[in-house]
Structure formats: C-alpha cells, structure tokens
Design a protein around this motif. Sequence first.
Motif: not given
Length: 229
Positions: A3-8, A10-13
């Motif tokens: 499941k995609l989780h975006q962070t400022t 690290y980008g795409n986690c």
Amino acid sequence: MFKLHQTTEYGNCWSISSDKFKVKHPGPSGGLSLVLYLEVADYLKGLTTGHGARIQIQEQRTYPFPTEEGLFIPASMETNIGLKMISISRQGGLYGDCNDGKVLEKSSTYKYTRSACQSLCLTDKIMEMCRCYDERFEELAMSKSNVLKSCRNHTEIKCMAELKRDFVMNEIHCTCFNPCSEVQYAKSVSQRQWPDEDYAMVLLQAICDKDSDECALLRGLIDEPAKLK
C-alpha cells in the motif's frame, strides 16, 4: 499486499501487511525477506546525502511515521532485524487515563496510537484555522474531509507554520492518552556486507535478462571502480 504511503521526507513509501503472514518458527528463515534495489544511479547528485532505505515495523492498521519511528537500512548490506512482540494492556480508571481508540477508528481506517492522535489533533487545528491541510498528513485529513486543499500559498503555509510552532510550544492542547491496548516491537539489528562480488554478478545477470538498458548502466558502474583500482 503493498500500500502506497507518501511522505514529504522520503516521497513514495510502501507498507506491506497481511493476515496471511504467520511466523512458524524463530530465526531469519522464519521471517519476511526483502531484496531492495535502490536505483542509486537515479539519485540527485549534490543533493542526496546518502544511500539506503528507511524501514518501520509497527502494529497492523496503525498510521506509519517513518521519519520519527523508522530505522535506516544502509546500501550494500544485509540487515537482520530480530523482533520481540510486547503486548501492553492498560487498565485505565483508577490506574490512569487511557484511550480505547473507538473515536479514531470510527472516522478512519487506522487504529489508535498516541502519535496518530497528536497528528490528527494538529491536522484538525490547521484545517480549522488555515482552511487547508498539511501534505504530510493527507490521509488523516481526507478521513475528516475531502473538500479542503493542501496548504500551498504563502498565507496558508505561514498560518500552518505558526500553528506548528504553537503545537511544539504546547500552546495547542491535545488530549492524547496512551492506548488502552497496543503492541510494540523490541528490535535487535545485525548487519554484514552484501552481496560479495560473485553473487553480485548473479544478481546483475538476473537484471540483464529483464532490462538490457539497466544492465548496461549497472555494468558501467561496476567497471568504473575496477578501472580506478
């Protein structure tokens, strides 16, 4: 299962979680194994401060905080992470306050944690005062409303920054008790160099069989250190 989780930061986690994962016996052979291709050639020269990955191990259905709670995994290393599950039950009442998490679980798909409660409290305040949401917590914001936009212009960013400062200075009060029931994982980490030169060629051949352009790029990276020697 990813499941995609975006962070400022690290980008795409990506999160991986499944009820099908059941440990039958202890040790590395009984756990989950991942081989990560870090695509070092695509990193931005002069901006990237290091090569590696960030990993967080957490209870299922809890909101991830890789920046605050994650571990760095270095490149060119095999890393073993041993886990010891710690189940915590707090009685509450006369023994102290705790949160059963029902309110959060009604408004989102995530299980209650103290970190999620604090982030949601700040998100609510930003949405109320700035009429936008912090991109770091987009998933939490969308669980509350799908109308507002992320904070982008100067006025919105200034408003958000001031509220974050107030939050750090404890001028914004959030009632976030520890959960009445939670699972934590004690971690022990060991590492060794990986792969050796012979096995690296086996991995390279596997890439060459799938992508000739990537193969040529990687061969160039391998040959360059050899010329320097």
